[in-house]
Design an enzyme around this catalytic site. Structure first.
Site, PDB file in Angstrom:
ATOM      1  N   LYS A   1       7.147   6.028  12.995  1.00 32.15           N
ATOM      2  CA  LYS A   1       7.879   4.762  12.835  1.00 32.15           C
ATOM      3  C   LYS A   1       8.814   4.500  14.008  1.00 32.15           C
ATOM      4  CE  LYS A   1       7.711   3.835   7.918  1.00 32.15           C
ATOM      5  NZ  LYS A   1       8.455   3.614   6.690  1.00 32.15           N
TER       6      LYS A   1
ATOM      7  N   LYS B   1      -4.218   4.381   8.635  1.00 35.53           N
ATOM      8  CA  LYS B   1      -3.931   4.107   7.224  1.00 35.53           C
ATOM      9  C   LYS B   1      -3.798   2.608   6.963  1.00 35.53           C
ATOM     10  CE  LYS B   1       0.313   4.874   6.015  1.00 35.53           C
ATOM     11  NZ  LYS B   1       1.649   5.398   5.757  1.00 35.53           N
TER      12      LYS B   1
ATOM     13  N   LYS C   1       1.343  -2.019   5.331  1.00 36.16           N
ATOM     14  CA  LYS C   1       1.961  -3.349   5.332  1.00 36.16           C
ATOM     15  C   LYS C   1       2.346  -3.756   6.743  1.00 36.16           C
ATOM     16  CE  LYS C   1       4.412  -2.032   1.230  1.00 36.16           C
ATOM     17  NZ  LYS C   1       5.646  -1.750   0.556  1.00 36.16           N
TER      18      LYS C   1
HETATM   19  P1  TYM Z   1       5.601   3.041   0.494  1.00 37.59           P
HETATM   20  O1  TYM Z   1       6.414   1.877   0.073  1.00 37.59           O
HETATM   21  O2  TYM Z   1       5.151   3.099   1.930  1.00 37.59           O
HETATM   22  O3  TYM Z   1       4.294   3.156  -0.395  1.00 37.59           O
HETATM   23  C1  TYM Z   1       4.357   3.209  -1.826  1.00 37.59           C
HETATM   24  C2  TYM Z   1       3.306   4.176  -2.334  1.00 37.59           C
HETATM   25  O4  TYM Z   1       2.005   3.789  -1.872  1.00 37.59           O
HETATM   26  C3  TYM Z   1       1.373   4.901  -1.227  1.00 37.59           C
HETATM   27  N1  TYM Z   1       0.552   4.394  -0.113  1.00 37.59           N
HETATM   28  C4  TYM Z   1      -0.737   4.690   0.040  1.00 37.59           C
HETATM   29  N2  TYM Z   1      -1.590   5.455  -0.686  1.00 37.59           N
HETATM   30  C5  TYM Z   1      -2.883   5.547  -0.270  1.00 37.59           C
HETATM   31  N3  TYM Z   1      -3.346   4.911   0.852  1.00 37.59           N
HETATM   32  C6  TYM Z   1      -2.524   4.129   1.610  1.00 37.59           C
HETATM   33  N4  TYM Z   1      -2.986   3.501   2.677  1.00 37.59           N
HETATM   34  C7  TYM Z   1      -1.155   4.001   1.212  1.00 37.59           C
HETATM   35  N5  TYM Z   1      -0.097   3.327   1.711  1.00 37.59           N
HETATM   36  C8  TYM Z   1       0.945   3.581   0.893  1.00 37.59           C
HETATM   37  C9  TYM Z   1       2.531   5.752  -0.698  1.00 37.59           C
HETATM   38  O5  TYM Z   1       2.125   7.084  -0.482  1.00 37.59           O
HETATM   39  C10 TYM Z   1       3.535   5.624  -1.814  1.00 37.59           C
HETATM   40  O6  TYM Z   1       3.270   6.534  -2.841  1.00 37.59           O
HETATM   41  N6  TYM Z   1       8.877   6.751   1.062  1.00 37.59           N
HETATM   42  C11 TYM Z   1       8.108   6.033   0.093  1.00 37.59           C
HETATM   43  C12 TYM Z   1       8.936   5.389  -1.001  1.00 37.59           C
HETATM   44  C13 TYM Z   1       9.887   6.306  -1.701  1.00 37.59           C
HETATM   45  C14 TYM Z   1       9.540   7.281  -2.681  1.00 37.59           C
HETATM   46  C15 TYM Z   1      10.766   7.851  -3.101  1.00 37.59           C
HETATM   47  C16 TYM Z   1       8.338   7.714  -3.219  1.00 37.59           C
HETATM   48  C17 TYM Z   1      11.235   6.324  -1.561  1.00 37.59           C
HETATM   49  N7  TYM Z   1      11.785   7.249  -2.406  1.00 37.59           N
HETATM   50  C18 TYM Z   1      10.799   8.859  -4.050  1.00 37.59           C
HETATM   51  C19 TYM Z   1       8.382   8.723  -4.194  1.00 37.59           C
HETATM   52  C20 TYM Z   1       9.613   9.288  -4.598  1.00 37.59           C
HETATM   53  C21 TYM Z   1       7.355   4.919   0.802  1.00 37.59           C
HETATM   54  O7  TYM Z   1       7.741   4.458   1.852  1.00 37.59           O
HETATM   55  O8  TYM Z   1       6.337   4.421   0.112  1.00 37.59           O
END
Ligand code: TYM
Length: 336
Positions: free
Chosen positions: A113, A196, A199
């Site tokens: 990032k 991947k 967004k």
């Molecule tokens: P975020 O907002 O990027 O994504 C939310 C969830 O979607 C999953 N994900 C994917 N899974 C499969 N293929 C993909 N291409 C893909 N893109 C996203 C992510 O793995 C996630 O589960 N850091 C985290 C948010 C967070 C969090 C937490 C998660 C903050 N605190 C505590 C669990 C527990 C994030 O940025 O997810």
């Protein structure tokens, strides 16, 4: 995980996409039938990179609507936005004083990032994983359903919990386990099987959004990168065909089959036959979510009410846990 507590989060940075849905949210929905489930829209994480205030508000409403439309039930689960529960930021600071620079320096997501301009990244982006550890441990959560890209952050959460427990000589925090889907752990871009689905990709044709219209879904699948070979009969034969493998994985996850079962059905067929069937499956899954989401977005005050109710329930769980941590550390409690 008979009596475990499930916690997970998603960032309100634009609309949710198929990767979010298949990698995480679909399993969030299933888990709420059997477990105590807490789902958080992580707006404090979103501001680790610049956000426009109006767009952040809109995205928070959209993500809340999308989660409810996908099947998160605000009666069975606690659903809230992170900034409304002060324990997250408070515990994150305590963990900033437990985690080591060396641990954070290993985080691949920060490197991706921050890119080349690392000196210009915010301190918040660097400390992102300690806030994520706080999210989970403020509830003593035992299970965390996430996509594969969050695995390293979960390992760091376990390291922080272990370090805290050994600093204060008791098993205060559980060591949370990730729950990662077998077939949809990492959904890839529709244009490049090596990156991947995300967004932040500039091209909208790399992803399927949960609010895409049916025609757009069909067009995106039609234009998805593939190769001229027919589908093989074994998974091994897809090893060097990442785009083909991704589409097979998406079909498998949508139809609750293994990739091997999908290949059994389609081996020898070309993408001319496979793609329209995949588009139909996607439309069957996404169109009811999109339509329900649009209905919910017509009443933002109701969404605010749901999030507010969730934050009250979340604080009731996290406040005593974070207070106990402060007591263990040795902070004087003024008794107010
Ligand atoms: P975020 O907002 O990027 O994504 C939310 C969830 O979607 C999953 N994900 C994917 N899974 C499969 N293929 C993909 N291409 C893909 N893109 C996203 C992510 O793995 C996630 O589960 N850091 C985290 C948010 C967070 C969090 C937490 C998660 C903050 N605190 C505590 C669990 C527990 C994030 O940025 O997810």
């Amino acid at each position: 995980m008979s009596n475990g507590r499930v916690f997970s989060g998603v960032q309100p940075t634009g609309n949710l996409h198929l990767g979010n849905y298949l990698g995480a949210i679909k399993s969030w929905v299933g888990l709420q039938q059997v477990h105590e489930t807490i789902y958080c829209i992580v707006d404090l994480h979103a501001i680790t990179v610049p956000q426009d205030p109006t767009a952040l508000k809109t995205a928070t409403h959209e993500v809340a609507a999308c989660l409810i439309a996908s099947g998160i039930d605000a009666h069975s689960s606690i659903l809230f936005n992170q900034s409304q529960v002060p324990q997250h930021a408070e515990l994150a600071w305590l963990f900033n004083c437990v985690a080591r620079l060396g641990w954070l320096n290993r985080m691949t997501q920060f490197k991706e990032k921050a890119g080349k301009n690392r000196e210009n990244a915010t301190v918040g982006l660097y400390a992102y994983p300690t806030l994520m550890a706080a999210d989970i441990l403020a509830y003593k959560a035992t299970h965390v359903p996430v996509g594969d890209d969050q695995k390293q952050h979960l390992e760091l959460t376990r390291d922080i919990a272990t370090a805290f427990n050994s600093m204060f000589g008791e098993d205060f925090f559980p060591l949370p386990e990730p729950i990662i889907q077998r077939t949809a752990a990492r959904i890839m871009s529709l244009r490049d099987g090596g990156s991947k689905m995300s967004k932040s990709d500039l091209s909208d044709f790399t992803r399927i959004n949960l609010n895409d219209e049916d025609d757009l879904i069909s067009l995106k699948i039609k234009k998805a990168k593939t190769d001229p070979e027919p589908l093989p009969d074994t998974l091994d034969a897809l090893e060097h065909r990442p785009e083909a493998r991704n589409l097979v994985g998406i079909y498998a996850a949508l139809t609750d089959q293994s990739e091997a079962e999908v290949l059994l059905e389609f081996s020898g067929e070309g993408f001319g036959k496979f793609k329209p069937l995949l588009a139909d499956c996607l439309i069957n899954t996404i169109s009811p979510i999109r339509d329900e989401m649009n209905k919910l977005l017509a009443d933002p005050l109701e969404l605010d009410r749901i999030l507010n109710e969730g934050s009250i329930k979340a604080e009731a769980i996290s406040e005593p846990i974070v207070s106990a941590c402060k007591g263990m550390i040795g902070f004087v409690h003024s008794g107010k």
